[in-house]
Structure formats: C-alpha cells, structure tokens
Design an enzyme around this catalytic site. Sequence first.
Site, short mmCIF file in Angstrom:
data_model
loop_
_atom_site.label_atom_id
_atom_site.label_comp_id
_atom_site.label_asym_id
_atom_site.label_seq_id
_atom_site.Cartn_x
_atom_site.Cartn_y
_atom_site.Cartn_z
CG HIS A 266 -2.08 -0.98 1.08
ND1 HIS A 266 -3.07 -0.83 0.13
CD2 HIS A 266 -2.38 -2.11 1.76
CE1 HIS A 266 -3.94 -1.83 0.25
NE2 HIS A 266 -3.53 -2.63 1.21
CE LYS A 292 -7.71 -7.52 -1.45
NZ LYS A 292 -8.93 -6.83 -1.98
CG ASP A 329 -3.08 -4.00 5.01
OD1 ASP A 329 -2.22 -3.16 5.32
OD2 ASP A 329 -4.12 -3.71 4.38
CD GLU A 330 -5.79 -5.75 1.41
OE1 GLU A 330 -6.92 -6.23 1.44
OE2 GLU A 330 -5.57 -4.55 1.09
CB VAL A 331 2.68 -7.59 0.85
CG1 VAL A 331 3.88 -7.51 -0.08
CG2 VAL A 331 2.84 -6.61 2.01
#
Length: 536
Positions: A266, A292, A329-331
């Site tokens: 992000h 994402k 988060d959400e790599v």
Amino acid sequence: MNRFKTKFTIVLLIFFVTALHAQIRIIPQPMEVTLGNESFTLTPKTAIISHKSTANSAQFLSSILEKGFHTKPKLKQKGQGIELILNPDLETELGKEGYRLKSVATNILIEAATDTGLFYGIQSFRQLLPSDFETKAYSNKTVEIRGVELKDKPRFPWRAFMLDESRHFKGVDAVKDLLDQMALIKMNVFHWHLTDDQGWRIEIKKYPKLTEVGSHRSDTQSSRNSPERIGAPHEGFYTQAQIKEIIQYAQERHIQIIPEIEMPGHATAAIASYPWLGVLGTTKEVSVTFGKLDDSFNIADDKVYEFLKDVLTEVFELFPSKIVHIGGDEVRFETWENSKEIQNKIKKEGLKSPADLQIFFTNQISNFMESHGHRMMGWNEILGDQVHEWDEGSNMNVTEKLSETAIIHFWKGSLDLINKAVTNGHDVVNSLHSMTYLDYDYKSIPLSKSYSFDPIPEGLEDEYHDKILGLGCQMWSEWIPEVKQMENQVYPRIAAYAEVGWTMKANKNYENFIQALIKLEKRWELSGISYHEGFD
C-alpha cells in the site's frame, strides 16, 4: 431445591440490575448503578468545588455548564455544588480510567484516581443532562439530576476508532468533531490511517515530495471494478503544525492518536513521489483506482530502509504515543516472486519465501522502533499466516518468528489465528472486518450486529483474555468521499462499539442501549451530525 433457589436468585438479581441500568441513559452503560430517592437541582448558581489538582477537570466542567446556563459557574475550594476529587486509592478498585459519581440532594461528587477517570466521570454527568443543554437554544434555569451512584470502569483498555484519510481527505475540523464524539462515549484511541496507495497525508520535512506529489491524485475511480472516473482531482495533507494541533486537541480529551504509516505494501503514493522506492520501476503517479495494487517498497534496497527509518523518526518526534502502526497488509507476493532483486534478498538472508521476507523486514522495523522507545503494531498479515486466497503455499513457507513485542491488529482470517497469536505472546486488538468495518452497509453490519461483537473470541482460554487489549472499528473511505456520508456510516454504530469496549459483558443489554441511544441521537442532531436512522 437449593440449586433452584440459587438460579432463581441469580435471575432475579440480573433482572433487578438491568432494570436499574434501564433508568440511566448513559452510553456506554456504567458498571454499577444504584438509584437514590433524592434529586439534585442544578442551577446557574451551582458552584464547582475543586482544588489545584483538579483544575483542568474543573475548567472542562465549567465550559459545559456555561453552555447550558450562559454564565460561568463559580469555582470554589469548599462548600456545596459539584465536587471533583482525585483519590489515588480508587485505582485499586476502578483502575486509571474508572470513576465514581454520586448525586444526592445537596451535592454531586465525581471522584477518580486520575485526571482521565475524572474526565470520564464528567462525560457521564453530561449524559445525565438534557440533550439540548449545551446548545444556544437551551433556556431553562434548573435541571433535576436523578439521585444516583455510579461506579464505573472499562472492560478493555483499547477502545479505538480508525479513520482512513489516504483514500479521501477529510480535514482538521472533521477530525476534531470525531474526537469530540469519541470522548463523549469514552473511546480512547484514534487510529489515523495517513498513508496508502491513493494519497500521502502527513508532512515529512526530509522528503517534501511525499506531499508535493503524493498528496495529489489526478482522478478517482467512481465505483468498484469500474473503469469510470469522477472527473476531478483529489488532494490534501496535514502539515506538522496541524498534526500537533490535533494531537493537543486529542490529549485534552484523553485520546491517544496512533498513526499508521503503511509498509511494505500500500505504498503507491510514496513510490510515485520517489520512484526509486518501488519494486516494479513503473509507478509514476498516485493511484486513481482502489483495491490491492502490485507495487510495494523495495525492501531489498538499503536506501529504502533508510527512507522508512527517516520517516518513522519524524513520526516519533510528532506523536507522543509510543505505538506506531505499520499496516503490513495485502502485500502482493507475486510481484516479489518476479523481482530478481527481491529473490536475491531472500537467498542472501537465508529465507524461505516472500512471507518469510516480510516477517524479516517487519522485525527490522520493530527493532528500530524499540531502539527509539516505541512499539510496533500491524495488521495480522505480519504474522505470516495465509489469510488471502491469492497467496499460494510456496509464498507462505515461513521460518522467521515475529517479534513478540508486536501488537497484532486482527482483521481477517480464522479466529484460530487470534489464539495462535496470544499463545505466542502477542497482544491483540480485535477488529474482525465482518463485525467492525464501518464502510460496510447497514445490511451487512446492522446496529444489533455491531453491538453483539465480543473482542474475546469464543473458546479463548481465560489465561489469555488479558492479551486481548480491546477492539477497533474502522472507517475505510474508498467509496465515502464526503463528511456527511462518513457520519452516516459511523453514527450510530460507533456508540455500539463504545459500549462493546467499555461495558462489562454481563451489563450489556441491547434494549437499554437503544433507549439511551435515542437521547444520544438527539444530541447528535442538535450538533449537526448526520446519522443513520433506524436501529437495524
């Protein structure tokens, strides 16, 4: 027979306590309520009885009474009126945030071990007043305060509201309004999501392009999975002077601000500002779409580590809180799989996978924070567990162990992951998305569902209950650009989360909450706050 009598007595006691609580319209519901036979008559001549140690609380209470009676109350050191007392001995019974409030015919006593406890006692007193008391329209010269004794303390020490301003910037006034309402209902943590793919909202003096470039985007996606754009730019950021102003405002309301600086994913807004920060080498502008995204900080490059440490150093200097949230988060590990530089880093450090590298990186950041007297917090992906459907098994081969000092902010995955986190020594804030995300509509999370949330998962062994610090409710703003839209999503559900965080489980009662909420909603209405009408 004796067992039957015992059960009947318990049921009768619960009914009696619930009936008492129903007569006191305070959110969050206090721990103990004892009703008296006499009432106290509050008038413009009612004095505040205070000493040097309670001067700040006296000024706060004075400002409330002045709004209602349009005249400043007298401040005295003895006599009858509303007496404020700091009593350190109460900490054993009520903790640092608890208080005792007693109203009889001759005076009102608000007593606590700390300034914070006194502040919360005054907030409960405010809710005993008419909803319109603090408005210019109020003209009555007396208020009858029901005879009552409250003994109160919170169930959890962490009662948080999160505002995402990366996606849509709201500004100083909107943040202050939220802090005011948080204080009224005894929420004590403002989690401020300041950086993400769609905007960098905090001034960092060493890297001016973060706001010169990263705080602006040329357009905005109009709806989910849509190629359409709204056709207008979006921008905004907080100067360090403005942040200091907001921090002081929060401190006066006994609210701790936890900044979130996203890493390693992000990060598009930062990479657009300084393209050498990224993995792909193709990110040139702040993202106008949500979701994402593929790029992330290139954590194989030592210069990127130095950049992140420089940013965190300025964050440490700005925020008094000793906790900093790093997101995590959400790599998108597929990008890391396709990066020769990242793969070489994995091999060099003897790691097994991209998830292993993320933990390695996160521990380096944690160690840096600890060396500067701070503690790291992150979304539960930082543990290395598989919580997303796009993560393949080979990406999730983990041998690294996350630093035990890291606070885990749980939002997604099996509740068994909470059990795993606490047994491994981590403190946890529970923000399960299906129960606490305020951007979800009221069909997905009705008010009753918000109220039913328990931060302690069912089945968690008693010895680990103290590892659950509390809860957070999250206002993600991708599709909520306007303040009034935001308010409609936040209110009234924030009141339910406040009671979840403060009120002992045995004292929670949804019907009593709704009756108290009617009065609170009147206060919101008079304050110009938009709220969702209807209780489900």
